[in-house]
Design an enzyme around this catalytic site. Structure first.
Site: not given
Length: 207
Positions: A13, A67, A113, A115, A151, A180
């Site tokens: 995390g 899922r 998100n 990447h 992505d 990031e």
């Protein structure tokens, strides 16, 4: 009304920690509401608790359903905290599961998100290794909205990292990770302050 922030993790995390620390220090107008992990051993759970954020575990190991059936368990937890598709921002921070199309549709343009490449270059797994093997001079990271592709969602923030001659996948990954943390915080801040809107596949910045 402040957006409610949910963060999904599977491991240490580090991006989660960067976001939560920045929200507190920079007074980003968003309410960290819950951190959810699919792994009970995720180190990020303890970090979130220390930072005063509620944590939940929705274990995925051994789960035999689809899922979407798993994601409905996530939605159940989000509902417990009154997190809806109208009042939320969901950040994936090392969440090692692919979200179902149904979940993505329900939270359209509400899921972020990050990447480790300059998308659309090198999507998918092993992006750092892909960059080194391709011979490009620069890589970096991209924060994007999640859509049903891999992505491929609208891009919000990108940070660039120069690739050194002696870089390995590990050394490049470490330098990208620093970027990031910066990029993810910037993206969350832009959304919390309502400074962007999505038009088709493009993110427009508002003055």
């Amino acid at each position: 009304m402040l957006l409610k922030l949910a963060i999904l993790i599977s491991g240490r995390g580090s991006n989660m920690k960067a976001i939560l620390n920045a929200v507190k220090k920079q007074n980003i107008p968003i309410k960290p509401t819950v951190v959810i992990s699919n792994k009970p051993t995720a180190k990020g759970l303890k970090i979130a608790s220390k930072l005063g954020v509620q944590t939940e575990i929705v274990e995925s190991k051994g789960f035999q359903g689809t899922r979407w059936e798993y994601d409905q368990k996530i939605i159940h937890v989000l509902s417990k905290y009154d997190i809806t598709s109208k009042n939320s921002l969901i950040c994936l921070a090392g969440f090692m599961r692919i979200l179902s199309p149904e979940f993505i549709k329900k939270f359209k343009n509400r899921i972020l998100n990050i990447h480790p490449s300059i998308l659309p270059a090198f999507p998918g797994l092993d992006a750092q290794r892909q960059a080194i093997e391709s011979g490009v001079s620069h890589s970096g990271c991209t924060v994007h909205f999640v859509d049903e592709g891999v992505d491929t969602g609208p891009i919000i923030v990108q940070e660039i990292v120069k690739i050194k001659n002696d870089d390995t996948e590990e050394t490049l990954s470490k330098r990208i990770l620093v970027k990031e943390h910066k990029a993810y915080v910037k993206a969350v801040k832009l959304i919390a302050e309502k400074k962007i809107k999505v038009v088709g596949r493009n993110v427009k910045f508002l003055s």
